[in-house]
Motif scaffolding. Structure first.
Motif, PDB file in Angstrom:
ATOM      1  N   ASP A   1       0.811  -1.222   0.000  1.00 50.93           N
ATOM      2  CA  ASP A   1       0.000   0.000   0.000  1.00 50.93           C
ATOM      3  C   ASP A   1       0.840   1.267   0.000  1.00 50.93           C
ATOM      4  OD1 ASP A   1      -2.335  -1.512   0.061  1.00 50.93           O
ATOM      5  OD2 ASP A   1      -2.360  -1.585   2.258  1.00 50.93           O
ATOM      6  N   ALA A   2       2.153   1.135   0.103  1.00 49.64           N
ATOM      7  CA  ALA A   2       3.033   2.301   0.194  1.00 49.64           C
ATOM      8  C   ALA A   2       3.609   2.647  -1.174  1.00 49.64           C
ATOM      9  CB  ALA A   2       4.161   2.042   1.187  1.00 49.64           C
ATOM     10  N   ALA A   3       3.687   3.942  -1.459  1.00 51.90           N
ATOM     11  CA  ALA A   3       4.252   4.397  -2.727  1.00 51.90           C
ATOM     12  C   ALA A   3       5.008   5.698  -2.498  1.00 51.90           C
ATOM     13  CB  ALA A   3       3.152   4.599  -3.773  1.00 51.90           C
ATOM     14  N   HIS A   4       6.062   5.895  -3.297  1.00 53.63           N
ATOM     15  CA  HIS A   4       6.826   7.137  -3.185  1.00 53.63           C
ATOM     16  C   HIS A   4       7.411   7.514  -4.537  1.00 53.63           C
ATOM     17  CE1 HIS A   4      10.061   4.085  -2.688  1.00 53.63           C
ATOM     18  NE2 HIS A   4      10.802   4.979  -3.329  1.00 53.63           N
ATOM     19  N   VAL A   5       7.742   8.777  -4.672  1.00 48.21           N
ATOM     20  CA  VAL A   5       8.393   9.278  -5.879  1.00 48.21           C
ATOM     21  C   VAL A   5       9.836   8.786  -5.902  1.00 48.21           C
ATOM     22  CG1 VAL A   5       9.160  11.362  -7.087  1.00 48.21           C
ATOM     23  CG2 VAL A   5       6.911  11.313  -5.982  1.00 48.21           C
ATOM     24  N   VAL A   6      10.299   8.382  -7.089  1.00 51.43           N
ATOM     25  CA  VAL A   6      11.708   8.017  -7.275  1.00 51.43           C
ATOM     26  C   VAL A   6      12.449   9.282  -7.702  1.00 51.43           C
ATOM     27  CG1 VAL A   6      13.335   6.547  -8.501  1.00 51.43           C
ATOM     28  CG2 VAL A   6      11.049   5.675  -7.942  1.00 51.43           C
TER      29      VAL A   6
ATOM     30  N   GLU B   1      14.582   7.629  -1.587  1.00 51.77           N
ATOM     31  CA  GLU B   1      13.127   7.647  -1.481  1.00 51.77           C
ATOM     32  C   GLU B   1      12.619   9.077  -1.415  1.00 51.77           C
ATOM     33  OE1 GLU B   1       9.870   5.929   1.705  1.00 51.77           O
ATOM     34  OE2 GLU B   1      11.455   4.580   0.988  1.00 51.77           O
ATOM     35  N   GLY B   2      11.823   9.459  -2.409  1.00 50.53           N
ATOM     36  CA  GLY B   2      11.245  10.794  -2.438  1.00 50.53           C
ATOM     37  C   GLY B   2       9.962  10.878  -1.648  1.00 50.53           C
ATOM     38  N   ALA B   3       9.157  11.874  -1.972  1.00 50.26           N
ATOM     39  CA  ALA B   3       7.921  12.130  -1.224  1.00 50.26           C
ATOM     40  C   ALA B   3       6.950  10.965  -1.364  1.00 50.26           C
ATOM     41  CB  ALA B   3       7.274  13.400  -1.747  1.00 50.26           C
ATOM     42  N   ALA B   4       6.179  10.745  -0.325  1.00 48.21           N
ATOM     43  CA  ALA B   4       5.116   9.737  -0.373  1.00 48.21           C
ATOM     44  C   ALA B   4       4.113  10.116  -1.458  1.00 48.21           C
ATOM     45  CB  ALA B   4       4.434   9.630   0.982  1.00 48.21           C
ATOM     46  N   PHE B   5       3.511   9.095  -2.068  1.00 45.47           N
ATOM     47  CA  PHE B   5       2.614   9.319  -3.199  1.00 45.47           C
ATOM     48  C   PHE B   5       1.300   8.605  -2.937  1.00 45.47           C
ATOM     49  CE2 PHE B   5       0.876   8.573  -7.421  1.00 45.47           C
ATOM     50  CZ  PHE B   5       1.112   9.782  -8.056  1.00 45.47           C
ATOM     51  N   ASP B   6       0.194   9.294  -3.140  1.00 47.41           N
ATOM     52  CA  ASP B   6      -1.144   8.741  -2.923  1.00 47.41           C
ATOM     53  C   ASP B   6      -1.684   8.220  -4.258  1.00 47.41           C
ATOM     54  OD1 ASP B   6      -3.838   8.242  -2.433  1.00 47.41           O
ATOM     55  OD2 ASP B   6      -4.039   9.895  -1.007  1.00 47.41           O
ATOM     56  N   LEU B   7      -1.581   6.915  -4.473  1.00 44.95           N
ATOM     57  CA  LEU B   7      -2.009   6.332  -5.743  1.00 44.95           C
ATOM     58  C   LEU B   7      -3.496   6.533  -5.990  1.00 44.95           C
ATOM     59  CD1 LEU B   7      -0.050   2.948  -5.834  1.00 44.95           C
ATOM     60  CD2 LEU B   7       0.286   4.908  -7.333  1.00 44.95           C
ATOM     61  N   ALA B   8      -4.303   6.411  -4.956  1.00 44.75           N
ATOM     62  CA  ALA B   8      -5.749   6.555  -5.135  1.00 44.75           C
ATOM     63  C   ALA B   8      -6.109   7.972  -5.549  1.00 44.75           C
ATOM     64  CB  ALA B   8      -6.473   6.174  -3.841  1.00 44.75           C
ATOM     65  N   ALA B   9      -5.495   8.965  -4.921  1.00 45.86           N
ATOM     66  CA  ALA B   9      -5.829  10.355  -5.213  1.00 45.86           C
ATOM     67  C   ALA B   9      -5.337  10.785  -6.588  1.00 45.86           C
ATOM     68  CB  ALA B   9      -5.244  11.270  -4.132  1.00 45.86           C
TER      69      ALA B   9
END
Length: 331
Positions: free
Chosen positions: A23-28, A57-65
């Motif tokens: 469930d976790a995602a971030h910008v590369v 690891e860059g900023a967290a990313f909200d895939l749903a949004a």
């Protein structure tokens, strides 16, 4: 945990690569495309997961949004250097639907060419390691101008007789500077085709495949799928008009991925440094084989684990009249 790579284009047009696990995602940080990330990995002698880790690891990313701004997970600055191809009759059971389309062309006691091709694959499509197996059916779909992103319309030409879905896995490849193909991973795909044209005569398969195709937003990295189980459905006015499970992965195929890759990349013209290849591996599930006629406005929806996001594309028809599409001037 499986690494998934995605591409995002912000409202300001800025592109970024997203790495997701669970469930976790971030910008590369420091890369704007999966292709650039893969080029960096090849140059450093790394796999993609190591290249992602090396970027930090860059900023967290909200895939749903941000789902509406996800684009195809692979592309090329010059679409002519992205090549889309595929192989058919590669899945256990895939001959059934094809044979339904072609059996009227042969006597009931005679195997169709499609069945012969399928059975040859069953017998010789999974050779021992280091051996070369039976070559599959192969087709060309087009270049990067034919690649449609998740959520975008799959548009059939004005002259098309049909626009039908094909739920598949697609392998994504980048050719290194030394001419060696590198598999980046697998995507969920809709290998959109004209089955009415193909049914009229199987020698028109080449025409029927010259259509757009779409990729799901996720590129699965570091995994050779053995068993993929999902669903393919068609929605019309928000209601499901057809739905069927589909299977892929090597356990459900008559060919190994390695054999299909060999018979594509054995041709030197497909080992041109810098080119991207999107190769569709086939399916055994077609709504057309069940008598479904699609309509503009229908929505194709394909989902399957280990992909976490479905692939959705509405169907459209190009309004250009057929007689205006291929006017040739004489010099």
């Amino acid at each position: 945990m499986i690494l998934r790579l995605l591409q995002h284009r912000g409202a300001d047009g800025v592109r970024s690569v997203i790495a997701a696990r669970g469930d976790a995602a971030h910008v590369v940080p420091g890369v704007e495309s999966v292709r650039a990330l893969a080029q960096r990995a090849i140059a450093a002698g790394q796999d993609l997961a190591s290249a992602v880790a090396a970027c930090g690891e860059g900023a967290a990313f909200d895939l749903a949004a941000e789902r509406a701004r996800l684009i195809a997970p692979i592309d090329h600055d010059d679409p002519a250097h992205l090549i889309m191809t595929g192989t058919g009759l590669t899945h256990l059971g895939s001959a059934e639907g094809r044979d339904k389309m072609h059996r009227d062309a042969a006597a009931a006691t005679t195997q169709t060419d499609s069945m012969r091709m399928f059975l040859a694959g069953v017998e010789g499509g999974k050779p021992a390691a280091g051996a070369i197996g039976q070559q599959p059916e192969w087709f060309y779909k087009g270049d990067g101008t034919q690649l449609v992103g998740p959520g975008e319309a799959l548009t059939m030409p004005g002259f098309a007789q049909d626009g039908g879905e094909e739920p598949e896995l697609a392998g994504i490849y980048l050719i290194g500077a030394d001419g060696r193909p590198h598999r980046l991973g697998f995507c969920l795909a809709n290998e959109f085709s004209d089955h009415v044209t193909e049914r009229w005569n199987y020698l028109w398969l080449a025409h029927s495949k010259l259509r757009q195709a779409s990729l799901g937003p996720e590129l699965i990295v570091g995994l050779t799928p053995d068993h993929v189980a999902g669903s393919s459905r068609i929605l019309r006015d928000g209601e499901i008009v057809w739905e069927k499970p589909f299977l892929s992965g090597e356990a459900n195929m008559s060919h190994s991925f390695a054999n299909l890759e060999h018979h594509h990349f054995k041709y030197p013209l497909f080992r041109r440094p810098g080119d991207v290849h999107v190769h569709f591996f086939g399916t055994a599930t077609l709504s057309f084989a069940d008598g479904v006629t699609t309509q503009p406005g229908d929505v194709f929806e394909i989902e399957a684990a280990p992909f976490t996001l479905p692939l959705r594309n509405p169907l459209a028809r190009d309004p250009a009249p057929a007689d205006a599409l291929a006017t040739v001037g004489v010099l």
